[in-house]
Each structure stands twice: as structure tokens, then as C-alpha cells.
Design an enzyme around this catalytic site. Structure first.
Site, PDB file in Angstrom:
ATOM      1  N   LYS A  15       0.817  -1.219   0.000  1.00  0.00           N
ATOM      2  CA  LYS A  15       0.000   0.000   0.000  1.00  0.00           C
ATOM      3  C   LYS A  15       0.853   1.272   0.000  1.00  0.00           C
ATOM      4  O   LYS A  15       0.543   2.229  -0.694  1.00  0.00           O
ATOM      5  CB  LYS A  15      -0.884   0.021   1.257  1.00  0.00           C
ATOM      6  CG  LYS A  15      -2.320  -0.251   0.963  1.00  0.00           C
ATOM      7  CD  LYS A  15      -3.211  -0.057   2.178  1.00  0.00           C
ATOM      8  CE  LYS A  15      -2.517  -0.392   3.481  1.00  0.00           C
ATOM      9  NZ  LYS A  15      -3.193   0.205   4.632  1.00  0.00           N
ATOM     10  N   ARG A  90     -11.949   1.843   8.727  1.00  0.00           N
ATOM     11  CA  ARG A  90     -11.688   0.428   8.984  1.00  0.00           C
ATOM     12  C   ARG A  90     -12.974  -0.353   9.269  1.00  0.00           C
ATOM     13  O   ARG A  90     -12.961  -1.575   9.309  1.00  0.00           O
ATOM     14  CB  ARG A  90     -10.738   0.265  10.170  1.00  0.00           C
ATOM     15  CG  ARG A  90      -9.322   0.733   9.854  1.00  0.00           C
ATOM     16  CD  ARG A  90      -8.387   0.445  11.015  1.00  0.00           C
ATOM     17  NE  ARG A  90      -7.128   1.154  10.896  1.00  0.00           N
ATOM     18  CZ  ARG A  90      -6.046   0.653  10.321  1.00  0.00           C
ATOM     19  NH1 ARG A  90      -6.067  -0.557   9.822  1.00  0.00           N
ATOM     20  NH2 ARG A  90      -4.936   1.368  10.252  1.00  0.00           N
ATOM     21  N   ARG A 129      12.239  -9.679   5.680  1.00  0.00           N
ATOM     22  CA  ARG A 129      12.730  -8.355   6.049  1.00  0.00           C
ATOM     23  C   ARG A 129      13.666  -8.422   7.265  1.00  0.00           C
ATOM     24  O   ARG A 129      13.347  -9.068   8.249  1.00  0.00           O
ATOM     25  CB  ARG A 129      11.504  -7.493   6.388  1.00  0.00           C
ATOM     26  CG  ARG A 129      11.697  -6.036   6.175  1.00  0.00           C
ATOM     27  CD  ARG A 129      10.407  -5.372   5.777  1.00  0.00           C
ATOM     28  NE  ARG A 129       9.414  -5.399   6.854  1.00  0.00           N
ATOM     29  CZ  ARG A 129       8.201  -4.854   6.732  1.00  0.00           C
ATOM     30  NH1 ARG A 129       7.845  -4.270   5.604  1.00  0.00           N
ATOM     31  NH2 ARG A 129       7.346  -4.911   7.723  1.00  0.00           N
ATOM     32  N   ARG A 162      12.355  -8.122  13.219  1.00  0.00           N
ATOM     33  CA  ARG A 162      11.407  -7.572  14.193  1.00  0.00           C
ATOM     34  C   ARG A 162      10.351  -8.612  14.527  1.00  0.00           C
ATOM     35  O   ARG A 162       9.998  -9.428  13.686  1.00  0.00           O
ATOM     36  CB  ARG A 162      10.720  -6.321  13.613  1.00  0.00           C
ATOM     37  CG  ARG A 162      11.642  -5.143  13.425  1.00  0.00           C
ATOM     38  CD  ARG A 162      10.849  -3.926  13.077  1.00  0.00           C
ATOM     39  NE  ARG A 162       9.590  -4.325  12.429  1.00  0.00           N
ATOM     40  CZ  ARG A 162       8.672  -3.466  12.007  1.00  0.00           C
ATOM     41  NH1 ARG A 162       8.862  -2.183  12.152  1.00  0.00           N
ATOM     42  NH2 ARG A 162       7.572  -3.892  11.432  1.00  0.00           N
ATOM     43  N   ARG A 173      -1.511 -11.782  11.563  1.00  0.00           N
ATOM     44  CA  ARG A 173      -1.941 -10.428  11.209  1.00  0.00           C
ATOM     45  C   ARG A 173      -2.748 -10.445   9.917  1.00  0.00           C
ATOM     46  O   ARG A 173      -3.718  -9.697   9.762  1.00  0.00           O
ATOM     47  CB  ARG A 173      -0.729  -9.495  11.034  1.00  0.00           C
ATOM     48  CG  ARG A 173      -0.153  -9.003  12.356  1.00  0.00           C
ATOM     49  CD  ARG A 173       1.240  -8.455  12.179  1.00  0.00           C
ATOM     50  NE  ARG A 173       1.289  -7.200  11.446  1.00  0.00           N
ATOM     51  CZ  ARG A 173       2.334  -6.778  10.741  1.00  0.00           C
ATOM     52  NH1 ARG A 173       3.414  -7.516  10.644  1.00  0.00           N
ATOM     53  NH2 ARG A 173       2.298  -5.612  10.129  1.00  0.00           N
TER      54      ARG A 173
END
Ligand SMILES: [Zn+2]
Length: 217
Positions: A15, A90, A129, A162, A173
Site C-alpha cells: 500500500k 476500517r 525483512r 522484528r 496479522r
């Protein structure tokens, strides 16, 4: 012709990159409600202080406050030809509050751009990542690896992952996002405002679809 674009998509859908390209190409400001809230706090206004205490207590800022901030931002001159909205709404009630505001401001209907990605794409993008524990520079196992494995090119500190980027957390998620936004997707579909693009390919290909959708809307 004004362009109001609402961007939707799970974490890892790209996004941010789409918003950046779209904003540059169409000369539309990118408004993220997260940054709006942080800016208001930085200003030290009365509203900012209220927002800060809500966020510090770990609660969500109420819809009316977000709407008021958005209204102020959208009234600015750079938004007169449109804008890109990211992070809001949302929920269907938030979408309705937003529609009411657009109506009052005599704005046109938004185009809701839903960037659809597979869970596997998201896992590959996010779980690869790595972040430098020294300077915070971001790397990626497949698309942007460091010269020496596990070590930062710039400061030679070890690279870490992370917690949010661990595969099991990414999957969790992703499914939470799907569940939570399903009613909102249905809301916009019903209104005929929703357009989906396939977010799995590389960015240039995704942008081709986005511009095509914009032309047809
Ligand atoms: Zn570093």
C-alpha cells in the site's frame, strides 16, 4: 474531476509504495490517518494532547476525533483536486461517517482501491525483512540482501528480525486483517465503489492495473 481514493489492503500488500507512486503521478496528497494523529500531537494543540493521552493508554482514538482531523486536512487547498486516504475507514460505521462528511463538503464519491494479495506473497515479503540493530537500515533476504550475510553494509552491526515480521505473526496479522475488513469490503462492494487490483506481481505491474482502474472509474 476530483479523485478521492481510499486505499485498502493487508500489511505487506504494498500500500505504501502504491500510495507514493499514485501521489507523485496524479499530484494528489497522501493522507495517512496515523501521521495525521502524530502531527496533531507534535503541534501540541488541545486536541493533540487529548489524542496523545488516548494513544498512551493503548486505546483507539474515537471516530469523531479522526473525522474532525480529516475534515480539517481535506479542507486545505492541496486537496481540492482530490487525495489518497490510507488507514481509514476500517469499519462500516466509519465509512458512513466519512460519506456523510464528503456529502457535507460536496465531494464526489470515493474510489476504493483494494490491493489483493495472497497470504504466501505477504509472508515472503515481510518475513524476509531484516533490520540493522545499529542504524535501523532495512534489508530483505531476496530483494535487498546485505553484502555480507547477517551484517549491515553501513555500520557492520548484526541484522535482526522484528517480532512483527516473524512468519507466524505475519500469518496471524493477515487473517486478522481479512476478518476485520470483510464487512467494510462488503459495504463498499454494495455501493459499487470497490475496485480490486492484483497486488501479487511487482510494483510496475500493479501500478498499470491501478491506472487502468482510475481511468475507468
Ligand atoms: Zn547499520
Amino acid at each position: 474531476m476530483t479523485h478521492i481514493i481510499i486505499l485498502m489492503g493487508p500489511p505487506g500488500a504494498g500500500k505504501g509504495s502504491v500510495a507514493q507512486k499514485l501521489s507523485a503521478e496524479k499530484k494528489l496528497p497522501h493522507i495517512s490517518t496515523g501521521s495525521l494523529l502524530r502531527e496533531e500531537i507534535a503541534k501540541g494543540s488541545e486536541l493533540g494532547e487529548k489524542v496523545e493521552s488516548i494513544m498512551q493508554s493503548g486505546q483507539l482514538v474515537d471516530d469523531a476525533t479522526v473525522i474532525a482531523l480529516l475534515k480539517e486536512r481535506i479542507s486545505q487547498d492541496d486537496c481540492k483536486n482530490g487525495f489518497i486516504l490510507d488507514g481509514f475507514p476500517r469499519t462500516p460505521p466509519q465509512a458512513e461517517a466519512l460519506e456523510l462528511m464528503f456529502h457535507e463538503m460536496r465531494k464526489s464519491d470515493p474510489l476504493v482501491l483494494y490491493i489483493q494479495v495472497n497470504e504466501e506473497t505477504v509472508v515472503k515479503r515481510i518475513s524476509g525483512r531484516k533490520e540493522c540493530s545499529g542504524c535501523g537500515k532495512i534489508y530483505h533476504d531476496s530483494t535487498m540482501p546485505p553484502k555480507k550475510q547477517g551484517v549491515c553494509d553501513d555500520c557492520e552491526k548484526p541484522l535482526i528480525q522484528r517480532h512483527d515480521d516473524i512468519e507466524s505473526v505475519v500469518r496471524e496479522r493477515f487473517s486478522v486483517y481479512q476478518q476485520k475488513t470483510a464487512p467494510l469490503i462488503a459495504h463498499y462492494e454494495q455501493k459499487g465503489l470497490l475496485r480490486s487490483v492484483n497486488g501479487n506481481p511487482m510494483l510496475p505491474e500493479v501500478m498499470d492495473q491501478v491506472f487502468k482502474v482510475l481511468e475507468q472509474f
